[in-house]
Design an enzyme around this catalytic site. Sequence first.
Site, PDB file in Angstrom:
ATOM      1  CG  ASP A  53       3.191 -13.651   5.486  1.00 47.13           C
ATOM      2  OD1 ASP A  53       3.803 -14.185   6.435  1.00 47.13           O
ATOM      3  OD2 ASP A  53       2.213 -12.876   5.635  1.00 47.13           O
ATOM      4  CG  ASN A  70      -3.875 -14.762   5.312  1.00 42.72           C
ATOM      5  OD1 ASN A  70      -2.951 -15.310   4.735  1.00 42.72           O
ATOM      6  ND2 ASN A  70      -3.761 -13.562   5.838  1.00 42.72           N
ATOM      7  CG  ASP A  90      -8.575  -4.404   0.365  1.00 44.34           C
ATOM      8  OD1 ASP A  90      -9.283  -5.401   0.205  1.00 44.34           O
ATOM      9  OD2 ASP A  90      -8.023  -4.125   1.448  1.00 44.34           O
ATOM     10  CD  GLU A 122      -6.598  -7.226   3.794  1.00 50.84           C
ATOM     11  OE1 GLU A 122      -5.745  -7.344   4.690  1.00 50.84           O
ATOM     12  OE2 GLU A 122      -7.813  -7.264   4.011  1.00 50.84           O
TER      13      GLU A 122
END
Length: 616
Positions: free
Chosen positions: A493, A484, A476, A520
């Site tokens: 991305d 983000n 993770d 993620e």
Amino acid sequence: MSHLTDPELDSAVGNSATRSRLPRLSSLGIRASFLFGFGVMTLIMLLVAATALFITTRVSQSINEIFVQRLPVTVELLRAARAVDTLAATGAVLITVNRAADRSNVFARVENAQTALDQALTALSQADSSARPGEIYTLSLELAENFRRMRQLVNQRISLIQAQEQMHTQLAANLQEFQQHLTYRIRILQGDSDMMTMLLSQPSPPLERIADMAKATAPLIPLARYLAEIEAIGGQILSTAQAPDLSALELSRQILETSLLNASRTADKLPSDMTQLMLAPFARLHEIALGSEGLVALKENELRLLDQGLALNAESQLITARVDTVTSNLVNDNLNDITQAGNETTVAGRIYRWLLFLVTGLALLGMAAFMYLHVRRHLIARLGLLSQSMQEIAAGRLDAALPRAGPDELGRLGAAVHQFRNIARELVELNVKLSALSTEDFLTGLANRRRFDEALTDEWARAKRNGQPLAMIMLDVDHFKQFNDHYGHQAGDECLRQIGNVLKSQVLRAGDLAARYGGEEFGIVFSADSLDAAVLVGEKIRTAIAALDIKQAVPPGGPGGVVTASLGVALLFPDRNSCPDELVRAADKALYQAKSAGRNRIVSVQVPSSPAVGTD
């Protein structure tokens, strides 16, 4: 569909001149075309067969003379020459026979070859009753006489070799007699020498006693040298018996004479009683070596007989060459006669052959015209294009040239091929889209969750079948939501794409799989020998992600850094009482522990089908 028309087929079917000449053939279907062609071929074959039968009947009389009269004589000549060669070939083996045990076998081979030659000469005489080939018989008799003399030489050589073996036995007994007379005296001499050495080593050596012993043993000192010379002479005699030719034997004789002379001089230095004792054994040794019936003389006679045998064998080879020459001349004469008879047959049958050629040529020309103008250009070319097009489409090459469509059988097949290609193109496009959508994550290029579940099931079954452990990593990205929010979704991305590239570079073995598990979160399933090995893979991945040096300004209020990842590593030995979900839950639980412990770390666990091990 004019853009798909084959130019050659257009010229074959659309040429107006051809259509005007063959209006009916060009309109025939496949079945009617081949029925018509089969009928034409049958008529041609019947016409040619009748002509050939007529010619064969007229020529057979001339050929009969060749096969009944001339050819058998030629065959028997060659067979007689081969029998002569076979007999001559046994000469090389015959002259080298040196044992009585081998003599019977070799003599039997010679007799068999002689019998075969006699039979071949008899058959030759019967085949050629008009003129008996006397020179071959004369040479064969000379060859037989040579082999009779060679057998006599072999018998004499074997007798000489047996006599040499008896002399070897006498030589061994003679050398043993020398040893019996000299060995114990040499040992006494050695004992006296040891005694004198011991006396000299004393603090007050008895010099008078030592002098007396030395005076008494001095005459015996030449004994050891004399025995060594005698033993050397025995070895030289045995070596002389192996001389390959007369020149080597003569050299060995001279060496032996010198060695015997030296030994005789040494014997004169021995005590008088020993000199008298050695006279008789030494005389016998001299006779065994150089006597008129000694080993050297026997070996010389054997080598002379061998040279005579070689000369006879060379003479036999010359006789064989002469037989080959005579046979070649006779065979050439017969072949010339056969050629003359053949020429006469050729002249007699020339008219008939021209007739056959004319009939056959006209028939084949008509058949070739039919095959080329109709079958090849109208049927075979179109069938070949149909077959090639179907093979190209089946192999996936959908841009291949296709046959034209039309109202006849081949035209309807061409239309079906066009339709088949269109359907194949649509299926290929649909399969590509479906495959990409069903197994690949569009953002990272890794496998998606569906592919991951399928691979986990397959690897689970394989590990269970092989009795091997299966490892899984749940990964993770740390603080990805804040990343983000801070940098935007495009940066997020790009971050996931780079992490995906890291996983691709680390998962290299067949059967291992890395996938985007969700958001993620990533999952990796792979085989590992132990939990430590699995943790090592995870550590490489964690280090590689940090090495990407993706700037991270979160969590809020904290110091700036780089994007990191937390990993949960689990290892399990699959068995009938476990399932893949247990491995997933264990890895997920380890991941939760890694994030709770501060992130950017690995927590590992081994599911308790084996002793559990945990490492932070």
